[in-house]
Scaffold this active site. Sequence first.
Site, PDB file in Angstrom:
ATOM      1  N   ASP A  72     -29.080 -16.354   2.269  1.00  0.00           N
ATOM      2  CA  ASP A  72     -29.707 -17.663   2.159  1.00  0.00           C
ATOM      3  C   ASP A  72     -30.953 -17.721   3.031  1.00  0.00           C
ATOM      4  OD1 ASP A  72     -29.027 -20.830   1.519  1.00  0.00           O
ATOM      5  OD2 ASP A  72     -30.015 -20.540   3.454  1.00  0.00           O
TER       6      ASP A  72
ATOM      7  N   TYR B 117     -38.728 -20.886   6.444  1.00  0.00           N
ATOM      8  CA  TYR B 117     -38.238 -19.980   7.490  1.00  0.00           C
ATOM      9  C   TYR B 117     -39.252 -18.879   7.792  1.00  0.00           C
ATOM     10  CZ  TYR B 117     -33.579 -21.908   6.299  1.00  0.00           C
ATOM     11  OH  TYR B 117     -32.515 -22.724   6.024  1.00  0.00           O
TER      12      TYR B 117
ATOM     13  N   LYS C 213     -35.442 -21.801  -0.850  1.00  0.00           N
ATOM     14  CA  LYS C 213     -35.617 -23.251  -0.918  1.00  0.00           C
ATOM     15  C   LYS C 213     -37.099 -23.614  -0.913  1.00  0.00           C
ATOM     16  CE  LYS C 213     -31.612 -23.417   2.157  1.00  0.00           C
ATOM     17  NZ  LYS C 213     -31.877 -22.185   2.910  1.00  0.00           N
TER      18      LYS C 213
ATOM     19  N   HIS D 164     -35.333 -28.389  -0.492  1.00  0.00           N
ATOM     20  CA  HIS D 164     -34.858 -28.267   0.885  1.00  0.00           C
ATOM     21  C   HIS D 164     -34.447 -29.617   1.488  1.00  0.00           C
ATOM     22  CE1 HIS D 164     -35.289 -25.282   4.462  1.00  0.00           C
ATOM     23  NE2 HIS D 164     -34.291 -26.119   4.668  1.00  0.00           N
TER      24      HIS D 164
ATOM     25  N   LEU E 163     -20.926 -23.953  12.143  1.00  0.00           N
ATOM     26  CA  LEU E 163     -20.281 -23.893  13.459  1.00  0.00           C
ATOM     27  C   LEU E 163     -20.904 -24.901  14.428  1.00  0.00           C
ATOM     28  CD1 LEU E 163     -20.166 -19.999  13.753  1.00  0.00           C
ATOM     29  CD2 LEU E 163     -18.339 -21.520  12.992  1.00  0.00           C
TER      30      LEU E 163
ATOM     31  N   ILE F  39     -22.441 -20.524   5.206  1.00  0.00           N
ATOM     32  CA  ILE F  39     -23.483 -19.512   5.445  1.00  0.00           C
ATOM     33  C   ILE F  39     -23.743 -19.386   6.946  1.00  0.00           C
ATOM     34  CG2 ILE F  39     -24.660 -19.458   3.212  1.00  0.00           C
ATOM     35  CD1 ILE F  39     -26.568 -21.638   4.357  1.00  0.00           C
TER      36      ILE F  39
ATOM     37  N   LYS G 134     -24.913 -17.895  10.496  1.00  0.00           N
ATOM     38  CA  LYS G 134     -26.083 -17.097  10.858  1.00  0.00           C
ATOM     39  C   LYS G 134     -25.838 -16.395  12.186  1.00  0.00           C
ATOM     40  CE  LYS G 134     -29.221 -17.975  13.659  1.00  0.00           C
ATOM     41  NZ  LYS G 134     -30.126 -18.723  14.534  1.00  0.00           N
ATOM     42  N   SER G 135     -26.228 -15.148  12.288  1.00  0.00           N
ATOM     43  CA  SER G 135     -26.229 -14.431  13.555  1.00  0.00           C
ATOM     44  C   SER G 135     -27.150 -13.234  13.420  1.00  0.00           C
ATOM     45  CB  SER G 135     -24.812 -13.965  13.929  1.00  0.00           C
ATOM     46  OG  SER G 135     -24.851 -13.263  15.161  1.00  0.00           O
ATOM     47  N   VAL G 136     -27.714 -12.797  14.539  1.00  0.00           N
ATOM     48  CA  VAL G 136     -28.464 -11.536  14.540  1.00  0.00           C
ATOM     49  C   VAL G 136     -27.698 -10.474  15.326  1.00  0.00           C
ATOM     50  CG1 VAL G 136     -30.714 -12.622  14.223  1.00  0.00           C
ATOM     51  CG2 VAL G 136     -29.849 -12.247  16.539  1.00  0.00           C
TER      52      VAL G 136
END
Length: 276
Positions: free
Chosen positions: A47, A52, A77, A110, A192, A231, A233-235
């Site tokens: 996503d 972004y 989006k 969006h 989260l 969805i 998100k983390s790196v």
Amino acid sequence: MTQQIPTVTLNNGIEMPRLGFGVFQVPDDETRAAVSTALEAGYRSIDTAAVYGNERGTGQALADSGIARDELFVTTKLWNSEQGYDSTLAAFDASLEKLGLDHVDLYLIHWPTPAKDTYLDTWRAFEEIYASGRARAIGVSNFLPEHLERVVAAGGTVPAVNQVELHPALQQRDIQAANAAHGVVTEAWSPLAQGGALLSEEPITAIADRLGRSPAQVVLRWHLQQGRVVIPKSVTPSRIAENIALFDFELTGDDLAAIDGLERDGRVGPHPTEVN
């Protein structure tokens, strides 16, 4: 693929993975590595969004992966400044070019930007994109029930997805009900909550301790068992792997109810009526 991620059937018959990987706030030069790590961990739904600034990095990772296009589910989006019929069509072409794809699987408005009142014209362009086959499904993001009702009342294509901020401290029950009434799938962004403060709270920590899972896994499982698409998100590679390991345990009805009890209008993003 380390996990077989279940899917949900959208209202046009398309299958969408119930768990995806988000790249919000990931710099473009880090996105290629993060998405590659996610794909290696087993994610197949990615996503992104024009605003972004990382559609190009996302597309590079998809190309690097060697994974067949029909095994991937790619969402992007339309940004607010590009709303309107003609500008939407041009913005979509730009997103496809950056992604290096000939189609996306889901294209979302969006934000509704109600002060501009252009989302119905924008939706007409979305319907044209959908009819062309360059988006396999179209939907909205951050739409309140009144915004969704106007799109549906226009009598054309019903959005397939409404992606909204949703987590234990902001459960958006009115939006979930409106989505369900129209056969629209609810997708949770910031599932989260941001900053992780929620993850240190009872009863989440107690459930996590009992199950030998992380608090994040408990909250993501809560979403999945209530029928939503999520969805995270983390790196961080370890977190990326942890967030997909959700399909070999279950929460009890009491667990779900206890997490439901954390509702407190704990919004971390902007209110949809305030974004233009």
